[in-house]
Structure formats: structure tokens, C-alpha cells
Design an enzyme around this catalytic site. Structure first.
Site, PDB file in Angstrom:
ATOM      1  N   HIS A 213      30.916 -29.281 -52.882  1.00 50.69           N
ATOM      2  CA  HIS A 213      29.877 -28.826 -51.951  1.00 50.69           C
ATOM      3  C   HIS A 213      28.624 -29.678 -52.102  1.00 50.69           C
ATOM      4  O   HIS A 213      27.971 -30.025 -51.118  1.00 50.69           O
ATOM      5  CB  HIS A 213      29.547 -27.344 -52.174  1.00 50.69           C
ATOM      6  N   CYS A 214      28.305 -30.037 -53.324  1.00 54.88           N
ATOM      7  CA  CYS A 214      27.124 -30.867 -53.564  1.00 54.88           C
ATOM      8  C   CYS A 214      27.244 -32.252 -52.929  1.00 54.88           C
ATOM      9  O   CYS A 214      26.233 -32.889 -52.618  1.00 54.88           O
ATOM     10  CB  CYS A 214      26.912 -31.058 -55.070  1.00 54.88           C
ATOM     11  N   LEU A 215      28.487 -32.717 -52.752  1.00 55.80           N
ATOM     12  CA  LEU A 215      28.711 -34.065 -52.233  1.00 55.80           C
ATOM     13  C   LEU A 215      28.706 -34.135 -50.706  1.00 55.80           C
ATOM     14  O   LEU A 215      28.651 -35.224 -50.145  1.00 55.80           O
ATOM     15  CB  LEU A 215      30.070 -34.585 -52.737  1.00 55.80           C
TER      16      LEU A 215
END
Length: 332
Positions: A324-326
């Protein structure tokens, strides 16, 4: 009136920044890129994938790895020479909203690398470049905000944490009320649901996308820790109690924490909540432990219209984030 669509609403595409920073992934970078390209493959089955690279060498490396997937639709892959400091596009990329006529707008919040922890001069330029490429208007907002610090249901609710948004290293000149006003104005939300702390090892000061996520308009999944001796036990227990007190949330589905993951003695923020909902697939970080199966089965029971794909993330989480962070979604 602006509105940020929920992540499960239809995407035009997903925007990424290719991993390259040796101070983030250390000796793991090669395997990180392999898993990253696996993510690109699954996401591209349902939408465009836009990837920022720093230079031709990175572009060639990316193309070489993509060749391992002969059935990949290359017409859905767009590579941009937009240099970045790091790979965390959720936080340094534009946050996309729709106006009342359903037009796409890029929000360009300030990015200060989670409280000036790391270099971010290139990252802070990315939202403008994304907007220019997509030929859409952008709004510059005088407030620090990362995409991973918020989660919306698309119908007026936003989840966030006090430990991140109220941290003096973000917006020391803004009160809680002023921060709420900005979130309501630019993201089209009516109610902010404040959780307290994130998980151990999270250098973002507690992003909500590692602990609690909307999966429909009144349902959340949240991470719990069963081991009372684990340092995440109390913060996650309090988080669950707060969720139960929010009358707007009708259903709470729990996921276990994975077994603790360490790198050189440091606890990493490994969490199944850091999944990404794309049009075709839900990409879930897994960590080679027995809880993986529970997390994947639970998420597949929720996302019946999508394929739930577990990708091993023990090396990626060395960078202190996962899928999700990417990623950053571009609404259709």
C-alpha cells in the site's frame, strides 16, 4: 465540492516509484525489485500502471524484469523519467479527488519525509509532474499530508491517527480543528475518526494503513495482536476499542499480526493491513508464517469480486513499508 473516492472504486490506473535507494533497502534491493515487478504484473491485469524512474539505467532494469512475464500487457505500462528520493509513492505522490462534475484533480500536499527524517527534495515535486502528465488541474495545499496516513470510505468518513497527523513534526502551526477543516474541504469528508497509535517499527509515526482499513462504506478490517507480551498488544487493543466506539462503523473484521519480522535487530512494521486494492487484484504482503493463510482467506472472503494475491514481503518491509505504501490509485 471535492471527493476522494474509496480505493475499491474503479481505477484508471496505479502510480508507482521504482525502488532504488540503498539507504532504504540495503542489500535486499534486487529481491525487492523482483517482488515489486510481480505486483506490477497483477495490478496491470486490470488497469494502467505508471512507474517513476530516475534514469535510463533504472528504466532498463525495470523493462528487463518485466520480460519475465510474457503475458504482461505492455500497453498498460507507462514509464516516466520523474526522479524520486525513494519508492513510497503513496506518501509523496498526488492524492486524487473528483470534483462535482466527476473531473479528476490532483492534490499536492506538502511532503516532508515523515517529519524531515530523510531527503525529499525530488519526492516533493512528484505530484505536480503527475498532474502535468495526466493534463489535469492540481491544487497546492499548505499542509503536510501523506497518503498512507489517511483512509476513506468515499462516503464521508476518514480514518487517521493522532500519533501521525497531530505530530509536531508535520504541521506545528495547525490545530487539530484546522487539520480537520482541511481534510473535510479537500477530501470531501464529513467526519474524521481518530485512532491513537500505529505499530512498532513504523517510521511514519503511525500511518493508519498499517493498522485499520475501510473495506466498504461501513466496514473496516483491523489488525490485532493476541500475544499479551508483544509490544503491539496494547496499542492495537486500544485501537480496537476506539473502533467499537464509532457508531459510523457497523462491522469490524479482525486480522492477526504476522510473526514479528526483524532486520539487524530492529522490529519492522510488518502488517497485513498494508494491502492494495486494484481493479483486478488485492495485493497482500505475506511474511512466511502461519498467519499468512488466515489473512489471505479473510481478505478473499471480503473481496469476492477480486483475486487476492499474497506476495512475500520480508525484504520489502526492510524499507519500513509494503504494497500500500508503494502505490497510489488514479480514480477512473
Amino acid at each position: 465540492m471535492l471527493r476522494m473516492p474509496a480505493e475499491w472504486e474503479k481505477h484508471r490506473g496505479t502510480w508507482l516509484s521504482y525502488p532504488h535507494n540503498p539507504d532504504t533497502f540495503f542489500e535486499k534491493i534486487d529481491n525487492v525489485r523482483e517482488k515489486y515487478v510481480e505486483m506490477i504484473y497483477w495490478v496491470s491485469k486490470g488497469e494502467e500502471v505508471h512507474i517513476n524512474v530516475n534514469d535510463e539505467e533504472m528504466e532498463n532494469d525495470l523493462k528487463r524484469r518485466l520480460q519475465k512475464y510474457p503475458d504482461l500487457d505492455k500497453n498498460k505500462i507507462f514509464i516516466h523519467k520523474f526522479p524520486t528520493n525513494d519508492a513510497w509513492c503513496r506518501d509523496h505522490g498526488a492524492i486524487f479527488v473528483k470534483d462535482e462534475n466527476n473531473n479528476l484533480i490532483a492534490l499536492d500536499f506538502k511532503f516532508n519525509a515523515w517529519g524531515n527524517k530523510y531527503p525529499h527534495d525530488l519526492d516533493d515535486q512528484i505530484p505536480q509532474k503527475m498532474a502535468e502528465y495526466l493534463k489535469i488541474p492540481s491544487i497546492k495545499i499548505d499542509m503536510v499530508l501523506e497518503g498512507g496516513s489517511i483512509d476513506v470510505n468515499g462516503e464521508g468518513l476518514l480514518l487517521t491517527t493522532e500519533s501521525c497527523l497531530l505530530n509536531p513534526n508535520r504541521n506545528p502551526n495547525l490545530s487539530k480543528e484546522e487539520i480537520e477543516q482541511n481534510l473535510k474541504k479537500y477530501l470531501g469528508v464529513e467526519k474524521i475518526l481518530w485512532l491513537k497509535d500505529g505499530i512498532v517499527g513504523d517510521d511514519t509515526d503511525g500511518h493508519v494503513d498499517d493498522i485499520t482499513r475501510f473495506v466498504d462504506k461501513d466496514t473496516v478490517i483491523t489488525i490485532v495482536e493476541e500475544n499479551k507480551n508483544d509490544e503491539n498488544y496494547e496499542p492495537l487493543k486500544e485501537n480496537l476499542q476506539r473502533l467499537k466506539s464509532f457508531k459510523e462503523i457497523k462491522n469490524i473484521i479482525t486480522l492477526p499480526m504476522p510473526e514479528p519480522v526483524y532486520y539487524k535487530g530492529d522490529r519492522l512494521p510488518a502488517s497485513y493491513a498494508n494491502f492494495y486494492i486494484s481493479n483486478y487484484a488485492v495485493i497482500v504482503p505475506i511474511f512466511n508464517c502461519q498467519q499468512d493463510k488466515i489473512a489471505l482467506q479473510t481478505l478473499q472472503s471480503i473481496f469476492k469480486d477480486r483475486k487476492v494475491i499474497g506476495i512475500e514481503a520480508n525484504d520489502i518491509v526492510v524499507g519500513l513499508g509494503t504494497f500500500h505504501c508503494l502505490t497510489q490509485q488514479i480514480p477512473a
